[in-house]
Design a protein around this motif. Structure first.
Motif, PDB file in Angstrom:
ATOM      1  N   VAL A  62      -7.344  -3.262  -1.646  1.00 24.96           N
ATOM      2  CA  VAL A  62      -7.385  -1.901  -0.913  1.00 24.96           C
ATOM      3  C   VAL A  62      -6.445  -1.229  -1.763  1.00 24.96           C
ATOM      4  CG1 VAL A  62      -7.143  -0.350   0.863  1.00 24.96           C
ATOM      5  CG2 VAL A  62      -8.399  -2.768   1.307  1.00 24.96           C
ATOM      6  N   ALA A  63      -5.085  -1.796  -1.766  1.00 26.19           N
ATOM      7  CA  ALA A  63      -4.163  -1.023  -2.757  1.00 26.19           C
ATOM      8  C   ALA A  63      -4.566  -0.741  -4.102  1.00 26.19           C
ATOM      9  CB  ALA A  63      -2.823  -1.560  -2.429  1.00 26.19           C
ATOM     10  N   GLU A 104      -7.427  -0.489  -5.418  1.00 26.15           N
ATOM     11  CA  GLU A 104      -8.466   0.548  -5.423  1.00 26.15           C
ATOM     12  C   GLU A 104      -7.815   2.015  -5.268  1.00 26.15           C
ATOM     13  OE1 GLU A 104     -12.441   2.436  -5.415  1.00 26.15           O
ATOM     14  OE2 GLU A 104     -11.240   0.662  -6.238  1.00 26.15           O
ATOM     15  N   ASN A 105      -7.066   2.015  -4.252  1.00 26.84           N
ATOM     16  CA  ASN A 105      -6.547   3.474  -3.932  1.00 26.84           C
ATOM     17  C   ASN A 105      -5.649   3.833  -5.349  1.00 26.84           C
ATOM     18  OD1 ASN A 105      -7.272   3.626  -1.544  1.00 26.84           O
ATOM     19  ND2 ASN A 105      -5.571   2.596  -0.490  1.00 26.84           N
ATOM     20  N   ALA A 106      -4.975   2.932  -5.774  1.00 27.25           N
ATOM     21  CA  ALA A 106      -4.248   3.280  -6.979  1.00 27.25           C
ATOM     22  C   ALA A 106      -4.981   3.801  -8.223  1.00 27.25           C
ATOM     23  CB  ALA A 106      -3.067   2.078  -7.524  1.00 27.25           C
ATOM     24  N   LEU A 132       1.327   4.294  -5.153  1.00 24.77           N
ATOM     25  CA  LEU A 132       0.032   4.664  -5.972  1.00 24.77           C
ATOM     26  C   LEU A 132       0.180   4.412  -7.330  1.00 24.77           C
ATOM     27  CD1 LEU A 132      -0.851   8.013  -3.836  1.00 24.77           C
ATOM     28  CD2 LEU A 132      -2.045   5.464  -3.848  1.00 24.77           C
ATOM     29  N   LEU A 190      -8.173   5.083  -7.755  1.00 21.26           N
ATOM     30  CA  LEU A 190      -8.668   6.423  -7.458  1.00 21.26           C
ATOM     31  C   LEU A 190      -7.769   7.347  -7.507  1.00 21.26           C
ATOM     32  CD1 LEU A 190     -10.528   5.430  -4.152  1.00 21.26           C
ATOM     33  CD2 LEU A 190     -11.503   5.911  -6.538  1.00 21.26           C
ATOM     34  N   TYR A 191      -6.335   7.318  -7.236  1.00 20.34           N
ATOM     35  CA  TYR A 191      -5.236   8.072  -7.368  1.00 20.34           C
ATOM     36  C   TYR A 191      -5.152   8.335  -9.034  1.00 20.34           C
ATOM     37  CZ  TYR A 191      -0.704  10.161  -8.120  1.00 20.34           C
ATOM     38  OH  TYR A 191       0.309  11.063  -8.513  1.00 20.34           O
ATOM     39  N   GLY A 215       0.805  -1.338  -0.212  1.00 14.22           N
ATOM     40  CA  GLY A 215      -0.114   0.183   0.094  1.00 14.22           C
ATOM     41  C   GLY A 215       0.739   1.311  -0.129  1.00 14.22           C
TER      42      GLY A 215
END
Length: 562
Positions: free
Chosen positions: A186-187, A189-191, A50, A193-194, A47
């Motif tokens: 989760v990682a 999804e964060n990437a 990004l 979104l970024y 995590g």
């Protein structure tokens, strides 16, 4: 040895067994603690970045390290339940080069896609869904597969094979990889979104640039080029093209191309009926595909796979197509890419609309100015010149000296010629001005000027009447062909020092006269060129004549009805 001597050894042996068991349990606890620490470190590591490509590769490398696997891979699942990206870890460059193609998501890997649950096996070949490996793939035995979910959607699967030491993956390995896959979701999804936020910022910046260009009156090609380059940056595409309809109709030509092998695609054409780009152009609906499906699509031969096609406009006012493509094997374009570029391409359509409206307004203003100038020339200048000529004509009878009378008559003739030239200019000003190409007057001038280099002098030229407005295209083509042949004859045969061309629309007739002061017509010789000119005239119901006046030279007369 007596019984009393052996009895103390029994408690001692039991104590050794207990100590050994305690040691084993302590080692297990320590190993579990180390694996938990390693898992926590792995979660933090996964995590900590990004960039999506970096996150995916880090997930695979971390999973292989946690369960001590020799090989690992992450397969990204596409829209049609196939693997659109395959990220391997543990294979050398030589082993990768030997593999004919990466798995497509069939067989055992396809089972994980259809039934997204963890799968652990001691030998891959024993499973009924195992179809074997692609040609050149190294042999593998033990297997552990775990799905990666992003918001209840299966993003991809983790594949781990060949546990080091020859053992099999156990329940603890499976539990660790499942925990890692949860953190990986989760990682990812964060990437995502970024990445979406970054692209949204790029889109806002590009929209501002397009708006500025529109307000500053930039040319349509400049706006489209800027839009295409920005679209390539926002979608990380390997190739971007702007496809516009060609004048011949039925095909789209590449107006702009940039990216890998972009220069090789600039001469390509896309059939409106038989290609995906053509269907997007006719329907006005955007389209995307994980792989190019057109059997005759030249982009597939250049190694491209995922594509995205956006119409420039909507409904019946589609002006062209924005085409983007990625190399085969890369992640396809997302729905967010499609929605973002649809709005972005809408601005490009507005750019074309505004540019055309601006050109129409400029053309209308030009026509109004030309009409005003023509009226001024006709109502003011010609009338004053005509009045002066009439005054001079009445004064000729009052002059007794022949020299003075001749000078007045010459001035009157010059005024008449000036009036004819002004009238010719008025007709030229009243001819339509547009992008359809040069008018008949301009083409005649170009032909006459082109003969100057061969003749060594500039032929005289006189044009009268509404040549651009009243002469149909088919007759204009015949006239230009006759004039071209006539000038060619003067260049090759006349040996002239002077020549003149007169083109006139009078009543319902178009007349062409070409005169020179050369050697005249030979009594014998080939006359196939003159016969062609006569056939062109008679074919249009007109007349043709070539004469040699007593003063010398040749006069060619060609006339047809309108």
């Amino acid at each position: 040895m007596t019984e009393s001597e052996q009895s103390p050894l029994i408690p001692h042996m039991r104590l050794d067994d207990l100590l050994a068991e305690l040691q084993v349990r302590l080692n297990t606890v320590l190993a579990t603690r180390d694996r938990v620490h390693a898992l926590l470190e792995a979660v933090v590591s996964v995590g900590s970045d990004l960039d999506l490509a970096t996150v995916l590769r880090r997930i695979v490398a971390t999973a292989t390290k946690l369960v001590d696997a020799s090989y690992g891979a992450l397969g990204v699942v596409g829209q049609e339940s196939t693997l659109v990206q395959f990220i391997p870890v543990g294979l050398s460059e030589e082993e990768i080069a030997k593999i004919e193609h990466w798995p497509h998501g069939l067989g055992l890997l396809g089972l994980l896609i259809k039934d997204a649950r963890p799968l652990r096996m001691g030998r891959i070949s024993d499973h009924p869904e195992s179809y074997g490996f692609p040609p050149g793939h190294p042999p593998m035995g033990t297997f552990l597969g775990v799905p990666i979910r992003v918001r209840e959607e299966v993003f991809g699967n983790l594949y781990l094979t060949e546990k080091r030491g020859g053992g099999e993956f156990d329940e603890e390995d499976e539990a660790i990889v499942i925990a890692l896959a949860t953190a990986a979701g989760v990682a990812v999804e964060n990437a995502r979104l970024y990445e979406e936020t970054r692209r949204r910022e790029q889109w806002l910046q590009a929209s501002a640039e397009i708006t500025t260009s529109l307000l500053s009156g930039a040319a349509p090609h400049q706006v489209l080029t800027m839009m295409a380059r920005r679209a390539q940056q926002m979608t990380d595409a390997d190739l971007v093209q702007v496809l516009l309809p060609e004048e011949s109709g039925g095909v789209l030509g590449v107006d702009f191309a940039e990216g890998e092998a972009g220069g090789e695609t600039i001469e390509l054409t896309f059939d409106v009926q038989a290609t995906a780009a053509g269907r997007v152009y006719t329907s006005g609906q955007a389209a995307s595909a994980d792989e190019l499906h057109d059997g005759d699509c030249p982009l597939r031969d250049l190694g491209y796979g995922p594509e995205l096609l956006i119409p420039l406009g909507s409904g019946t006012s589609v002006r062209g197509v924005l085409a983007l493509a990625k190399r085969s094997g890369r992640l396809p374009f997302s729905g967010a890419d499609l929605r973002m570029l649809e709005a972005f391409a809408g601005q490009a359509a507005i750019a074309l609309e505004l540019a055309e409206t601006r050109r129409d307004a400029e053309r209308l203003g030009l026509l109004e100015d030309r009409d005003r100038i023509a009226k001024d020339l006709h109502d003011v200048v010609i009338q004053r010149l005509f009045a002066i000529a009439m005054t001079l004509m009445s004064a000729v009878r009052l002059v007794d000296r022949p020299e003075a009378s001749n000078r007045l008559q010459h001035a009157i003739n010059e005024l008449d010629e000036t009036i004819r030239q002004i009238r010719s200019t008025i007709f030229a000003l009243q001819s339509p001005a547009g992008p359809a190409g040069p008018g008949l007057r301009a083409q005649i001038v170009e032909l006459v000027e082109s003969a100057r280099g061969h003749l060594g002098f500039m032929p005289g030229l006189r044009m009268e009447g509404q040549l651009d407005n009243r002469v149909p295209d088919e007759i204009a083509e015949q006239l230009l062909a006759v004039l071209r042949e006539a000038l060619s004859n003067v260049v090759r045969h006349a040996k002239a020092a002077k020549a003149s061309v007169a083109v006139e629309v009078s009543g319902d007739e178009l007349a062409l006269t070409v005169q020179d002061d050369g050697v005249g017509l030979p009594r014998e010789g080939r006359r196939s060129g003159l016969r062609n000119l006569e056939e062109r005239a008679t074919g249009l119901g007109g007349s043709f004549a070539v004469t040699s006046p007593e003063t010398g030279g040749t006069v060619l007369s060609w006339a047809v009805p309108l």
